[in-house]
Design a protein around this motif. Structure first.
Motif, PDB file in Angstrom:
ATOM      1  N   VAL A   1      39.023  47.066  31.752  1.00 27.61           N
ATOM      2  CA  VAL A   1      39.241  46.063  32.729  1.00 27.61           C
ATOM      3  C   VAL A   1      39.760  44.802  32.165  1.00 27.61           C
ATOM      4  O   VAL A   1      38.858  44.308  31.135  1.00 27.61           O
ATOM      5  CB  VAL A   1      37.663  45.886  33.665  1.00 27.61           C
ATOM      6  CG1 VAL A   1      37.897  44.828  34.823  1.00 27.61           C
ATOM      7  CG2 VAL A   1      37.518  47.086  34.279  1.00 27.61           C
ATOM      8  N   ASP A   2      40.813  44.294  32.700  1.00 26.10           N
ATOM      9  CA  ASP A   2      40.980  43.026  32.240  1.00 26.10           C
ATOM     10  C   ASP A   2      41.243  42.091  33.209  1.00 26.10           C
ATOM     11  O   ASP A   2      41.842  42.546  34.254  1.00 26.10           O
ATOM     12  CB  ASP A   2      42.121  42.868  31.258  1.00 26.10           C
ATOM     13  CG  ASP A   2      43.541  43.464  31.887  1.00 26.10           C
ATOM     14  OD1 ASP A   2      44.309  42.728  32.272  1.00 26.10           O
ATOM     15  OD2 ASP A   2      43.917  44.500  31.579  1.00 26.10           O
ATOM     16  N   GLY A   3      40.654  40.738  33.262  1.00 26.31           N
ATOM     17  CA  GLY A   3      40.836  39.810  34.306  1.00 26.31           C
ATOM     18  C   GLY A   3      40.803  38.588  33.992  1.00 26.31           C
ATOM     19  O   GLY A   3      40.404  38.085  33.009  1.00 26.31           O
TER      20      GLY A   3
ATOM     21  N   VAL B   1      37.411  37.953  39.215  1.00 18.80           N
ATOM     22  CA  VAL B   1      38.522  37.167  39.913  1.00 18.80           C
ATOM     23  C   VAL B   1      38.207  35.729  40.464  1.00 18.80           C
ATOM     24  O   VAL B   1      37.215  35.212  40.050  1.00 18.80           O
ATOM     25  CB  VAL B   1      39.081  37.992  41.407  1.00 18.80           C
ATOM     26  CG1 VAL B   1      39.701  39.294  41.041  1.00 18.80           C
ATOM     27  CG2 VAL B   1      37.705  38.063  41.985  1.00 18.80           C
TER      28      VAL B   1
ATOM     29  N   THR C   1      42.887  41.244  38.298  1.00 18.20           N
ATOM     30  CA  THR C   1      42.124  42.139  37.487  1.00 18.20           C
ATOM     31  C   THR C   1      42.911  43.455  37.499  1.00 18.20           C
ATOM     32  O   THR C   1      43.246  43.622  38.607  1.00 18.20           O
ATOM     33  CB  THR C   1      40.911  42.592  38.115  1.00 18.20           C
ATOM     34  OG1 THR C   1      39.791  41.240  37.582  1.00 18.20           O
ATOM     35  CG2 THR C   1      40.189  43.546  37.536  1.00 18.20           C
TER      36      THR C   1
ATOM     37  N   GLY D   1      34.522  43.112  36.858  1.00 20.09           N
ATOM     38  CA  GLY D   1      35.812  42.680  36.897  1.00 20.09           C
ATOM     39  C   GLY D   1      35.518  41.059  37.099  1.00 20.09           C
ATOM     40  O   GLY D   1      34.546  40.743  37.639  1.00 20.09           O
TER      41      GLY D   1
ATOM     42  N   GLN E   1      38.997  34.069  31.305  1.00 20.07           N
ATOM     43  CA  GLN E   1      39.469  35.331  31.098  1.00 20.07           C
ATOM     44  C   GLN E   1      38.295  36.515  30.543  1.00 20.07           C
ATOM     45  O   GLN E   1      37.685  36.031  29.713  1.00 20.07           O
ATOM     46  CB  GLN E   1      40.368  35.444  29.764  1.00 20.07           C
ATOM     47  CG  GLN E   1      41.483  34.286  29.884  1.00 20.07           C
ATOM     48  CD  GLN E   1      41.017  32.821  29.369  1.00 20.07           C
ATOM     49  OE1 GLN E   1      40.405  32.967  28.359  1.00 20.07           O
ATOM     50  NE2 GLN E   1      41.217  31.907  30.371  1.00 20.07           N
TER      51      GLN E   1
END
Lengths: 74, 158
Positions: B112-114, B82, B95, B80, B125
């Protein structure tokens, strides 16, 4: 002073959250994971640099600038 | 609309944490979602997502962009994203980790999207997916050096 690494452990059944010091094994795993990631990142950057060099060599052979190539591909 | 049921939320205390482990996750929902507002105390903003203390072993793929260039590839394990300590002070990346059908015996497919937040040019991104084994998910582990005030919330989705 030596930093004490700790993890936050949450028991979702009880809602209790506690900070627990990492074991020697967990610290070793953490260091191994960091090394593996650094290696993977270095490999990825090297591959990207090689691709970029190849692109630039082809553009030079064709006599094109990056902007001209964008126009052609757009 | 009810988005989900909050199972637990935690904010990292002074001193940080080398991982956030949600254990003994109730097996009574269809899916689970973790929403993380995070910052790491090191120069990298990536953290690993493990299920049942185990890394993903296959099919990890990511799509990554910085606003200028994009790339896709495979890291081998699920990460992920951050903010790192290099980002503007007191900013936090975000995330979301979605785990459908976490309680069953099917192969676990996790997305997972962060994104990062930064008062500077660089901002990233990353969209990632990976598969895990077929064991029911009873714990989710977010692994790296989380800084104080990082907040992780676990939701159950029916």
């Amino acid at each position: 002073m030596t930093e004490i690494l700790q993890k936050l452990v949450v028991d979702c059944g009880t809602g209790e959250a506690t900070y627990v010091p990492l074991t020697a094994e967990e610290i070793a795993q953490r260091e191994a994971d960091a090394l593996a990631y650094a290696q993977e990142q270095a490999d990825r950057e090297a591959a990207e640099a090689a691709r970029q060099a190849q692109r630039e060599a082809i553009m030079t052979r064709l006599g094109l600038t990056a902007d001209e190539l964008k126009v052609l591909l757009g | 609309m009810t988005y989900g049921t909050l199972i637990n939320t935690q904010t990292i205390a002074a001193g940080g944490a080398a991982s956030i482990d949600f254990n003994s996750i109730p097996q009574t929902y269809t899916d689970i979602l973790i929403v993380l507002s995070g910052r790491l105390s090191i120069g990298s903003g990536v953290f690993e997502v493990k299920l049942n203390s185990t890394s993903s072993t296959s099919n990890e793929k990511y799509l990554y962009g910085d606003g200028t260039t994009g790339s896709s590839g495979n890291n081998g394990v699920l990460y992920g994203l951050v903010d790192s300590s290099a980002y503007t002070a007191n900013t936090f990346g975000n995330t979301q980790i979605y785990i459908p059908n976490y309680a069953g015996s099917n192969t676990k497919i996790v997305s997972v999207d962060g994104v990062t937040e930064n008062n500077a040019t660089t901002s990233l991104q990353k969209l990632t997916t990976a598969t895990f084994g077929s064991s029911a998910v009873t714990s989710v582990n977010l692994v790296n050096s989380f800084a104080q005030y990082s907040t992780a919330s676990l939701y159950g989705i029916k």
